[in-house]
Design an enzyme around this catalytic site. Sequence first.
Site, mmCIF file in Angstrom:
data_model
loop_
_atom_site.group_PDB
_atom_site.id
_atom_site.type_symbol
_atom_site.label_atom_id
_atom_site.label_comp_id
_atom_site.label_asym_id
_atom_site.label_seq_id
_atom_site.Cartn_x
_atom_site.Cartn_y
_atom_site.Cartn_z
ATOM 1 N N HIS A 1 10.821 -18.480 -23.845
ATOM 2 C CA HIS A 1 10.051 -17.331 -24.341
ATOM 3 C C HIS A 1 9.731 -17.499 -25.829
ATOM 4 O O HIS A 1 8.636 -17.170 -26.283
ATOM 5 C CB HIS A 1 10.854 -16.033 -24.177
ATOM 6 N N LYS B 1 6.065 -22.788 -16.651
ATOM 7 C CA LYS B 1 7.076 -22.857 -15.602
ATOM 8 C C LYS B 1 6.627 -22.048 -14.381
ATOM 9 O O LYS B 1 6.789 -22.468 -13.261
ATOM 10 C CB LYS B 1 8.435 -22.349 -16.076
#
Length: 286
Positions: free
Chosen positions: A37, A149
């Site tokens: 993140h 991802k």
Amino acid sequence: MKTASTLADLRAQTQELRQSGPTIGLVPTMGALHEGHLALVRAARATCDHVVVSIFVNPTQFGPNEDLERYPRQLAEDCAMLEVEGAALVWAPDIAEMYPPGFSTTVSVGEVSEDFCGASRPGHFDGVATVVLKLFNQVQPDMAFFGEKDFQQLAVIRTMARDLDLVRPHVDSIIGVPIVREADGLAMSSRNRYLSPVLREAAAVLPLAMQEAVARIEDGQNVTRTLAALEDEILGGGFDGVDYAELADAETLKRLEALGESPARLLVAARIGGTRLIDNLAVGRG
Ligand code: PAF
């Protein structure tokens, strides 16, 4: 760094931000932040005047037997990390703010949603598309940043932005950021923390087996046989099941039986000790 938990506050805060610099980059998250993140936040900071990070565990993208209740929630810790990274604003609405009584609209993106995680998690991408469109309309970012991802998620969101002629952000301003991996190659995920130390160690077989499969496919070996061997290797390494292990066109996400001229991606979802992990790798020019 500011925090907003109501739409009225969010609008006031984003308006204020735009006065000191016009561009806002949005990083949508469900919290439980990790380096993956933070890479999104850094990419947003590098290109936008301000970074807004949303933290919302979206119930509509979880199936009835999935980990909604168990999903880690750690707002204070997440905010501390985001402050260090220079985010300007955290948008953390509660469920009633996001889905007020009477809420009844669902965004459903067609073909690209159907296979892979769409097949093994029915309704998941409707939940994702709906909340992401809401986040886009709430924050009205110039750019939005998503991790590769969730490769199919990124394709679903880009398709939605293209099909619905989104302006803020425009489809070309939806940026995919490469996967961040642990030292042993496991893709970072908020769900990795569900794994016991033993299972965590075993999970490293996933990226290793995938790298070998990519090398074989790039070497011209038969794709179907390579994917079957990949599945065996993942199961032999301690995983309980493989939801899918497929080669797909990187743009359309259509399954491929052979590597062609256009970019391809190896996509895998597999379960270990009740935890579902996903990963993907570029193949060829992918
Ligand atoms: O990738 C995620 O964390 C979520 O699917 C997203 C994009 C924040 C939507 O809830």
